[in-house]
Design a protein around this motif. Structure first.
Motif, mmCIF file in Angstrom:
data_model
loop_
_atom_site.group_PDB
_atom_site.id
_atom_site.type_symbol
_atom_site.label_atom_id
_atom_site.label_comp_id
_atom_site.label_asym_id
_atom_site.label_seq_id
_atom_site.Cartn_x
_atom_site.Cartn_y
_atom_site.Cartn_z
ATOM 1 N N ARG A 112 11.270 -8.642 -2.755
ATOM 2 C CA ARG A 112 10.170 -8.287 -3.649
ATOM 3 C C ARG A 112 9.409 -9.521 -4.116
ATOM 4 N N ARG A 116 5.530 -10.010 -3.357
ATOM 5 C CA ARG A 116 4.628 -10.108 -4.510
ATOM 6 C C ARG A 116 3.786 -11.374 -4.449
ATOM 7 N N GLN A 120 -0.284 -11.296 -4.055
ATOM 8 C CA GLN A 120 -1.075 -11.908 -5.114
ATOM 9 C C GLN A 120 -2.018 -12.957 -4.551
ATOM 10 N N GLN A 205 -2.082 -5.292 -4.109
ATOM 11 C CA GLN A 205 -0.849 -5.404 -4.877
ATOM 12 C C GLN A 205 -0.150 -4.059 -5.060
ATOM 13 N N GLU A 208 3.092 -3.224 -2.883
ATOM 14 C CA GLU A 208 4.360 -3.922 -3.068
ATOM 15 C C GLU A 208 5.572 -3.031 -2.842
ATOM 16 N N LYS A 228 8.847 -4.776 -11.958
ATOM 17 C CA LYS A 228 7.597 -5.414 -12.393
ATOM 18 C C LYS A 228 7.643 -5.670 -13.892
#
Length: 228
Positions: A112, A116, A120, A205, A208, A228
């Motif tokens: 993850r 991420r 991003q 995003q 994810e 998150k």
């Protein structure tokens, strides 16, 4: 935090140019600044016009440097694009350096954080993402080779990290082919590519969770709830 504040950009004609260096150290610093400006200007040009249609004039105009300055640093448009890709890869590596395997015992958490960081960066740098995803593979045989080498590095890192985490948890090392990691990287990237091709950077995003789940299922792991 990216290694540079922005990977692409156009310098306005009324924006201050670079000063002349008086010492060898000044010269090296100015040369580095020129290289960054040229790379940023090139990425914007590639994203707007496409690699084939972009000229050196487009690049130096964006960067607000002379053609002489361009050729003092880069031998060709291709060399400039390769340097731009390397700068973007460096930015991604800086973003994910905080991921420390010895402190992570869950494959979900590790995958993850990598996903991420990548999403991003792509979201924050739409011009670079478009130039890299759409133009870079088709620019030349060398750019395609460098792009494929990057995917191979990602797959190898995924394999090494997966094995390390399993060892930390006293679990057996997977025996499936190493190609599974290539498939995991390639399949996840395909979904990112489709969003970039559509220009839907604001939705990147949101991929994810599904990308994490896909990679983990490919590796025979069970995903956990998003953290998150």
């Amino acid at each position: 935090m990216c290694v540079v504040s922005q990977l692409s950009g156009i310098f306005a004609t009324d924006q201050a140019g670079l000063p002349r260096g008086r010492t060898a150290r000044d010269h090296d610093h100015i040369r580095e600044q020129q290289q960054r400006r040229i790379v940023r200007g090139a990425i914007s040009a590639f994203a707007k016009h496409g690699y084939a249609a972009t000229t050196i004039t487009d690049i130096v105009k964006n960067a607000r440097v002379s053609r002489q300055a361009f050729y003092e640093i880069f031998s060709s448009k291709e060399a400039c694009f390769l340097a731009a890709e390397a700068l973007g890869r460096q930015a991604l590596q800086v973003d994910i350096q905080a991921v420390s395997l010895p402190t992570i015992t869950c494959p979900d958490q590790w995958v993850r954080q990598f996903i991420r960081a990548y999403l991003q960066l792509c979201s924050a740098e739409p011009e670079f993402s478009r130039a890299w995803a759409i133009e870079f593979p088709n620019a030349s045989a060398l750019t395609l080779q460098q792009r494929n080498a990057f995917f191979e590095q990602l797959a190898h890192a995924l394999q090494q990290g997966h094995q390390t985490i399993r060892q930390l948890n006293s679990q057996p090392i997977p025996t499936f082919p190493a190609m599974f990691y290539d498939l995991a990287v390639g399949g996840a990237y395909e979904m990112v590519y489709r969003q970039i091709a559509k220009g839907q950077f604001e939705q990147l995003q949101s991929l994810e969770d599904v990308l994490v789940q896909f990679i983990l299922h490919t590796l025979g792991e069970q995903p956990r709830k998003s953290e998150k």
